[in-house]
Scaffold this motif. Structure first.
Motif, PDB file in Angstrom:
ATOM      1  N   ASN A   6     131.281 169.234  42.756  1.00  4.47           N
ATOM      2  CA  ASN A   6     131.096 167.854  43.212  1.00  4.47           C
ATOM      3  C   ASN A   6     129.675 167.431  42.862  1.00  4.47           C
ATOM      4  OD1 ASN A   6     133.661 167.576  44.865  1.00  4.47           O
ATOM      5  ND2 ASN A   6     132.750 169.425  45.697  1.00  4.47           N
ATOM      6  N   PHE A   7     129.557 166.255  42.295  1.00  3.86           N
ATOM      7  CA  PHE A   7     128.230 165.800  41.867  1.00  3.86           C
ATOM      8  C   PHE A   7     127.921 164.424  42.437  1.00  3.86           C
ATOM      9  CE2 PHE A   7     129.251 169.042  38.868  1.00  3.86           C
ATOM     10  CZ  PHE A   7     128.031 169.648  38.592  1.00  3.86           C
ATOM     11  N   LEU A   8     126.710 164.312  42.987  1.00  2.00           N
ATOM     12  CA  LEU A   8     126.193 163.001  43.357  1.00  2.00           C
ATOM     13  C   LEU A   8     125.184 162.643  42.290  1.00  2.00           C
ATOM     14  CD1 LEU A   8     125.488 163.495  47.165  1.00  2.00           C
ATOM     15  CD2 LEU A   8     127.485 162.465  46.081  1.00  2.00           C
ATOM     16  N   VAL A   9     125.363 161.500  41.669  1.00  3.49           N
ATOM     17  CA  VAL A   9     124.432 161.074  40.620  1.00  3.49           C
ATOM     18  C   VAL A   9     123.585 159.959  41.198  1.00  3.49           C
ATOM     19  CG1 VAL A   9     124.236 160.061  38.324  1.00  3.49           C
ATOM     20  CG2 VAL A   9     126.067 161.697  38.800  1.00  3.49           C
ATOM     21  N   LEU A  10     122.288 160.172  41.265  1.00  2.00           N
ATOM     22  CA  LEU A  10     121.396 159.197  41.884  1.00  2.00           C
ATOM     23  C   LEU A  10     120.787 158.299  40.805  1.00  2.00           C
ATOM     24  CD1 LEU A  10     120.559 158.669  44.738  1.00  2.00           C
ATOM     25  CD2 LEU A  10     118.701 160.314  44.494  1.00  2.00           C
ATOM     26  N   GLY A  11     121.144 157.028  40.810  1.00  2.00           N
ATOM     27  CA  GLY A  11     120.634 156.077  39.808  1.00  2.00           C
ATOM     28  C   GLY A  11     121.757 155.624  38.894  1.00  2.00           C
ATOM     29  N   GLY A  16     122.113 157.880  34.186  1.00  2.00           N
ATOM     30  CA  GLY A  16     122.961 158.279  35.312  1.00  2.00           C
ATOM     31  C   GLY A  16     124.437 158.054  34.998  1.00  2.00           C
ATOM     32  N   ILE A  17     124.723 156.903  34.425  1.00  2.19           N
ATOM     33  CA  ILE A  17     126.117 156.587  34.082  1.00  2.19           C
ATOM     34  C   ILE A  17     126.636 157.588  33.036  1.00  2.19           C
ATOM     35  CG2 ILE A  17     127.664 154.806  33.095  1.00  2.19           C
ATOM     36  CD1 ILE A  17     126.373 154.146  35.859  1.00  2.19           C
ATOM     37  N   ALA A  18     125.790 157.872  32.031  1.00  2.00           N
ATOM     38  CA  ALA A  18     126.211 158.805  30.976  1.00  2.00           C
ATOM     39  C   ALA A  18     126.497 160.187  31.565  1.00  2.00           C
ATOM     40  CB  ALA A  18     125.142 158.890  29.897  1.00  2.00           C
ATOM     41  N   ALA A  19     125.636 160.648  32.488  1.00  2.00           N
ATOM     42  CA  ALA A  19     125.849 161.959  33.121  1.00  2.00           C
ATOM     43  C   ALA A  19     127.148 161.946  33.936  1.00  2.00           C
ATOM     44  CB  ALA A  19     124.668 162.305  34.016  1.00  2.00           C
ATOM     45  N   ALA A  20     127.369 160.843  34.658  1.00  2.00           N
ATOM     46  CA  ALA A  20     128.580 160.737  35.486  1.00  2.00           C
ATOM     47  C   ALA A  20     129.832 160.814  34.603  1.00  2.00           C
ATOM     48  CB  ALA A  20     128.552 159.420  36.260  1.00  2.00           C
ATOM     49  N   LEU A  21     129.809 160.093  33.495  1.00  2.00           N
ATOM     50  CA  LEU A  21     130.987 160.089  32.611  1.00  2.00           C
ATOM     51  C   LEU A  21     131.227 161.470  32.007  1.00  2.00           C
ATOM     52  CD1 LEU A  21     130.415 156.642  30.824  1.00  2.00           C
ATOM     53  CD2 LEU A  21     132.178 157.184  32.506  1.00  2.00           C
ATOM     54  N   LEU A  22     130.131 162.130  31.627  1.00  2.00           N
ATOM     55  CA  LEU A  22     130.270 163.463  31.031  1.00  2.00           C
ATOM     56  C   LEU A  22     130.820 164.458  32.058  1.00  2.00           C
ATOM     57  CD1 LEU A  22     129.785 165.458  28.684  1.00  2.00           C
ATOM     58  CD2 LEU A  22     127.412 165.673  29.453  1.00  2.00           C
ATOM     59  N   LEU A  23     130.276 164.408  33.267  1.00  2.00           N
ATOM     60  CA  LEU A  23     130.744 165.331  34.319  1.00  2.00           C
ATOM     61  C   LEU A  23     132.209 165.079  34.643  1.00  2.00           C
ATOM     62  CD1 LEU A  23     127.578 165.235  36.579  1.00  2.00           C
ATOM     63  CD2 LEU A  23     128.584 167.312  35.595  1.00  2.00           C
ATOM     64  N   LYS A  24     132.564 163.818  34.702  1.00  2.00           N
ATOM     65  CA  LYS A  24     133.957 163.469  35.025  1.00  2.00           C
ATOM     66  C   LYS A  24     134.895 164.008  33.939  1.00  2.00           C
ATOM     67  CE  LYS A  24     137.188 161.689  37.292  1.00  2.00           C
ATOM     68  NZ  LYS A  24     137.507 162.078  38.662  1.00  2.00           N
ATOM     69  N   LYS A  25     134.460 163.843  32.688  1.00  2.00           N
ATOM     70  CA  LYS A  25     135.274 164.335  31.559  1.00  2.00           C
ATOM     71  C   LYS A  25     135.502 165.849  31.669  1.00  2.00           C
ATOM     72  CE  LYS A  25     135.280 164.479  26.546  1.00  2.00           C
ATOM     73  NZ  LYS A  25     134.404 164.482  25.391  1.00  2.00           N
ATOM     74  N   VAL A  45     133.298 150.189  34.545  1.00  2.00           N
ATOM     75  CA  VAL A  45     133.333 151.443  33.776  1.00  2.00           C
ATOM     76  C   VAL A  45     133.639 152.621  34.700  1.00  2.00           C
ATOM     77  CG1 VAL A  45     131.901 153.049  32.419  1.00  2.00           C
ATOM     78  CG2 VAL A  45     131.738 150.587  32.012  1.00  2.00           C
ATOM     79  N   LEU A  46     132.967 152.644  35.848  1.00  2.00           N
ATOM     80  CA  LEU A  46     133.128 153.772  36.772  1.00  2.00           C
ATOM     81  C   LEU A  46     134.541 153.793  37.379  1.00  2.00           C
ATOM     82  CD1 LEU A  46     129.664 153.683  38.598  1.00  2.00           C
ATOM     83  CD2 LEU A  46     130.373 155.175  36.714  1.00  2.00           C
ATOM     84  N   THR A  47     135.007 152.615  37.794  1.00  2.00           N
ATOM     85  CA  THR A  47     136.335 152.531  38.409  1.00  2.00           C
ATOM     86  C   THR A  47     137.404 153.017  37.431  1.00  2.00           C
ATOM     87  OG1 THR A  47     135.521 150.602  39.583  1.00  2.00           O
ATOM     88  CG2 THR A  47     137.891 150.965  39.661  1.00  2.00           C
ATOM     89  N   LYS A  48     137.246 152.595  36.180  1.00  2.00           N
ATOM     90  CA  LYS A  48     138.234 152.966  35.158  1.00  2.00           C
ATOM     91  C   LYS A  48     138.348 154.484  35.010  1.00  2.00           C
ATOM     92  CE  LYS A  48     139.141 151.495  30.700  1.00  2.00           C
ATOM     93  NZ  LYS A  48     138.511 151.133  29.479  1.00  2.00           N
ATOM     94  N   VAL A 156     126.170 164.147  23.751  1.00  2.00           N
ATOM     95  CA  VAL A 156     126.962 165.373  23.945  1.00  2.00           C
ATOM     96  C   VAL A 156     128.443 165.021  24.132  1.00  2.00           C
ATOM     97  CG1 VAL A 156     127.353 167.310  25.529  1.00  2.00           C
ATOM     98  CG2 VAL A 156     125.035 166.736  24.811  1.00  2.00           C
ATOM     99  N   MET A 157     128.700 163.940  24.841  1.00  2.00           N
ATOM    100  CA  MET A 157     130.083 163.557  25.084  1.00  2.00           C
ATOM    101  C   MET A 157     130.780 163.163  23.780  1.00  2.00           C
ATOM    102  SD  MET A 157     131.539 161.521  28.209  1.00  2.00           S
ATOM    103  CE  MET A 157     131.656 159.820  27.835  1.00  2.00           C
ATOM    104  N   ASN A 158     130.007 162.610  22.850  1.00  2.00           N
ATOM    105  CA  ASN A 158     130.621 162.121  21.611  1.00  2.00           C
ATOM    106  C   ASN A 158     130.630 163.132  20.474  1.00  2.00           C
ATOM    107  OD1 ASN A 158     131.244 159.664  22.758  1.00  2.00           O
ATOM    108  ND2 ASN A 158     129.220 158.816  22.307  1.00  2.00           N
TER     109      ASN A 158
END
Ligand code: ADP
Length: 458
Positions: A6-11, A16-25, A45-48, A156-158
């Motif tokens: 479980n990750f909390l991304v602060l910011g 922050g968004i890029a890290a969140a998307l990568l972790l989710k992936k 973006v986040l909801t999707k 990294v995600m791409n």
């Protein structure tokens, strides 16, 4: 680190968004927290992607603080967030990891990709951008990322599973503070001046954080370092890297470059560093030299750092109808006196200096020395104007007293300029009195210059 943690991304900014998307992936549960409002675009973006988000003040009553939250979680902090932040303190108090977006990205690199890490007080972006372009010219698949703008996590995600890439990372001290797993094939500490002491408190602490990068070099890698930085690290007894170490000696013109594509000794150091990195990665001396020499270089410079506006000298017509050729330089990134001095050292031609903006508390007096060298006139503007006029009063014959805003100062400088002059915006101040940021200031200045050229060039 469990990939399903479980990750909390602060910011909720870019990194922050890029890290969140990568972790989710990668299959993690992710929640993004921001102190301020989160924009609708970001929410979309986040909801999707099924990523949760929350405004900081609402989090306090949520399950994180009421103890119902999973025991296995980590906090990802954006570089702008102080380690005194309440979430950071909460994570630390609960023995949870606090990591940067760079750290997150480093967990998911494929094994064919290598990293280059560049830090220092000044010249990071220039060196990272130059390195990536030089590697690309040699046919490598190189990406400049990190503090330079594109988040490492996004790259990294791409990158596909079998892609062989080189990630050229610009790293700030804020990012290094919470990074430990990154392993680089080549690292560099360009220089260190007193900077960001509001966060790191002492120069020693700042050096300690920057030095972490040296220890992220692979044993078969190369660590490039400024001689003074190395000396200070040794004096402090900091652990030394196991890899090869090369001192950044820019007086030693290893590639015998006659006419460098970037101006000034500071850029010589930056390009030298990039060239040493490229050589370590197998780029031929011939390509390194071709990229460095102005005539054969394909380097596209970064905007706002001693950026020449237009392709060559601009031609103007003066009041008497005579043609004059004037070089217009946009160095809007120079937001402190130190950077402006670096810029002034880079010219032999007469300079009309546009100086001002929001003062940062630096003294402008060192700039007066250049009236003996190349400054023909200083045009103070913006909120710093009165301080500049007061401080530089002893060289008052070099001071223009009339202007208030940047473009008035620029207009006056152009009007008074002579054939062969350089009009240099190297303001030694931040931009916030008149502009959103230094990029905005540079863009406004460049547009002004280009519109003047259109109006009068032949
Ligand atoms: P950074 O990314 O570290 O802020 P940049 O490459 O964007 O650095 O350059 C910012 C400014 O710093 C430049 O406009 C120049 O004035 C100064 N600078 C660049 N390289 C160096 C260097 N090697 N040494 C000292 N000053 C430099």
């Amino acid at each position: 680190m469990s990939l399903m943690g479980n990750f909390l991304v602060l910011g909720a900014a870019k990194s922050g968004i890029a890290a969140a998307l990568l972790l989710k992936k990668q299959g993690a549960w992710v929640c993004v927290i921001d102190q301020h409002t989160i924009s609708d675009d970001v929410k979309y973006v986040l909801t999707k992607q099924d990523i949760f988000f929350e405004i900081a003040e609402h989090v306090e009553n949520s399950r994180i603080f009421t103890g119902n939250f999973a025991a296995d979680w980590a906090l990802v902090v954006s570089p702008g967030i102080s380690l005194e932040n309440e979430f950071v303190r909460f994570a630390k108090a609960n023995q949870r990891p606090v990591v940067s977006e760079i750290e997150v990205a480093s967990w998911f690199l494929n094994d064919k990709t290598v990293c280059v890490g560049i830090t220092g007080t000044n010249g990071k972006s220039t060196t990272a951008s130059y390195t990536a372009q030089l590697l690309a010219r040699a046919g490598k698949n190189a990406y400049a990322c990190g503090n330079i703008g594109t988040p490492f996590s996004q790259i990294v995600m791409n990158i596909s599973k079998n892609e062989k890439a080189v990630c050229v990372l610009e790293l700030s001290s804020y990012q290094l503070e919470t990074t430990q797993s990154l392993q680089c094939v080549c690292t560099a500490i360009l220089n260190l001046q007193n900077d960001h002491l509001e966060r790191h408190k002492t120069f020693e602490e700042y050096l300690r954080v920057k030095w972490k990068l040296a220890l992220m070099t692979r044993a078969d890698g190369l660590f490039i370092v400024d001689a003074q930085v190395l000396q200070k690290a040794r004096a402090l007894g900091l652990a030394q890297p196991q890899c090869k170490v090369e001192i950044l000696n820019f007086k030693n013109n290893l590639w015998n470059v006659q006419n460098p594509c970037l101006l000034g000794d500071h850029n010589f150091a930056n390009v030298m560093c990039a060239s040493l990195i490229a050589r370590h990665l197998g780029v031929s001396d011939e390509i390194i030299k071709l990229q460095w020499e102005k005539q054969t270089s394909q380097y596209v410079p970064l905007p706002h750092r001693l950026e020449r506006v237009g392709s060559f000298c601009q031609e103007f017509v003066d009041i008497q109808g005579r043609k004059k050729r004037v070089v217009i330089m946009n160095d809007s990134k120079a937001t402190n006196v130190e950077s402006t001095l670096v810029a002034l050292k880079s010219f032999d031609a007469p300079v009309r200096l546009l100086l001002g903006g929001k003062p940062k508390g630096d003294s402008y007096i060192p700039i007066a020395n250049f009236t003996q060298k190349n400054i023909v006139k200083i045009y103070p503007f913006g909120a710093a104007r009165n301080v500049i006029l007061e401080e530089l009063n002893p060289v008052h014959e070099f001071l223009s007293k009339a202007q208030t805003c940047l473009l008035d100062a620029a207009q006056q400088a152009l009007l008074e300029s002579c054939d062969g002059d350089v009009i240099l915006l190297s303001p030694a101040c931040s931009s916030f009195d008149e502009f959103q940021n230094f990029e905005h200031r540079g863009d406004v200045f460049r547009n002004w210059a280009l519109s003047c050229c259109e109006g009068s060039s032949h």
